[in-house]
Write a protein that holds these residues in place. Sequence first.
Motif, PDB file in Angstrom:
ATOM      1  N   GLN A   1       0.588  84.537  51.799  1.00 55.32           N
ATOM      2  CA  GLN A   1       0.904  85.959  51.947  1.00 55.32           C
ATOM      3  C   GLN A   1       1.921  86.324  50.865  1.00 55.32           C
TER       4      GLN A   1
ATOM      5  N   LEU B   1       1.962  93.303  52.670  1.00 57.09           N
ATOM      6  CA  LEU B   1       1.667  91.949  52.198  1.00 57.09           C
ATOM      7  C   LEU B   1       0.223  91.847  51.729  1.00 57.09           C
TER       8      LEU B   1
ATOM      9  N   THR C   1       0.957  79.045  57.083  1.00 59.16           N
ATOM     10  CA  THR C   1       1.148  80.209  56.204  1.00 59.16           C
ATOM     11  C   THR C   1       2.194  79.890  55.144  1.00 59.16           C
TER      12      THR C   1
ATOM     13  N   HIS D   1       4.372  88.783  48.706  1.00 61.18           N
ATOM     14  CA  HIS D   1       5.215  89.979  48.623  1.00 61.18           C
ATOM     15  C   HIS D   1       5.407  90.239  47.126  1.00 61.18           C
TER      16      HIS D   1
ATOM     17  N   THR E   1       4.393  81.796  52.551  1.00 64.62           N
ATOM     18  CA  THR E   1       4.869  83.135  52.195  1.00 64.62           C
ATOM     19  C   THR E   1       5.537  83.063  50.826  1.00 64.62           C
TER      20      THR E   1
END
Length: 288
Positions: free
Chosen positions: A124, A78, A89, A126, A91
């Motif tokens: 975060q 990540l 957070t 990906h 994501t």
Amino acid sequence: MSQKNDDGKRSARARMLEERAKQDAKARKVRQLSAIGVALAVIVVAVVVGILIQNNRSSSYDAAKDAPAGAVGTNNLLIPVGASNAPSTLTVYEDPRCPACESFETTMKSTVNQLLSQGKIQVQYHIVSFIDRHDGGKGSKNGANALACAQNAGHFHNYHDVLYANQPQETDDAWADKSVLIGLAKQVPGLDTPDFESCVNDNRFGNWVTAVQADFDKSGFTSTPTVLLNGTPAYPTYNNEQISPANLVKWVDAANKGKQPASIPPASAAALASPTAHNNPAPSPSGS
């Protein structure tokens, strides 16, 4: 007496025919079950082979040497942006060629950056690359590797926003030409260096790109963007409300109620709020 014998013989033949029919039916059922068993065995073997192939691909990835600097999470897959001690957070799963991701970024980027600068969230990322498999080409993987190169140089946030602001059409594999990705780095102060160029041209983080995609394939998510706020899906809706800049701020403030935002130095906060106008400092525990 003769009539009784004839009746007895017919009954015996009838019983024999009935028994033979039962045996034939039983034999057909056994053959059918055998065929189903063979088919299932083939499927199981195919699945096992697929898992072994995937494991072999993943096993070539060494997080200690293949991941860009500052990557976090299990196996360093990540890329974080923002304060690590932010109370919430966000994501985000994104493919560089994904047009829906570009739409999400165009609509939400300013709000996300503002929340980052206020220390309310850490994002975060990906960086997945599955669109190459569907559309053909190399743009997703090249773009993902270039983003890893930017992360390694401390300029991920800036370059991320530049890429999505200049994303070609999904069917236009413009980023198969790595010189295009290198050219876009000129918009990020300090990123266009010989080391960045060689990183992009040599596909330095190719193993990491493959490992991130393998992790996405196992995640259960099937499309991008996939966005989670503190683990709860937030795109296109969050608790039955449509995502919008105002709603995202409302959701984050509700999630952070009673919690202190992270303290971010003014220079880092300004860079997070407007990354394309700043030369971001390297990630730190309290800032970007």
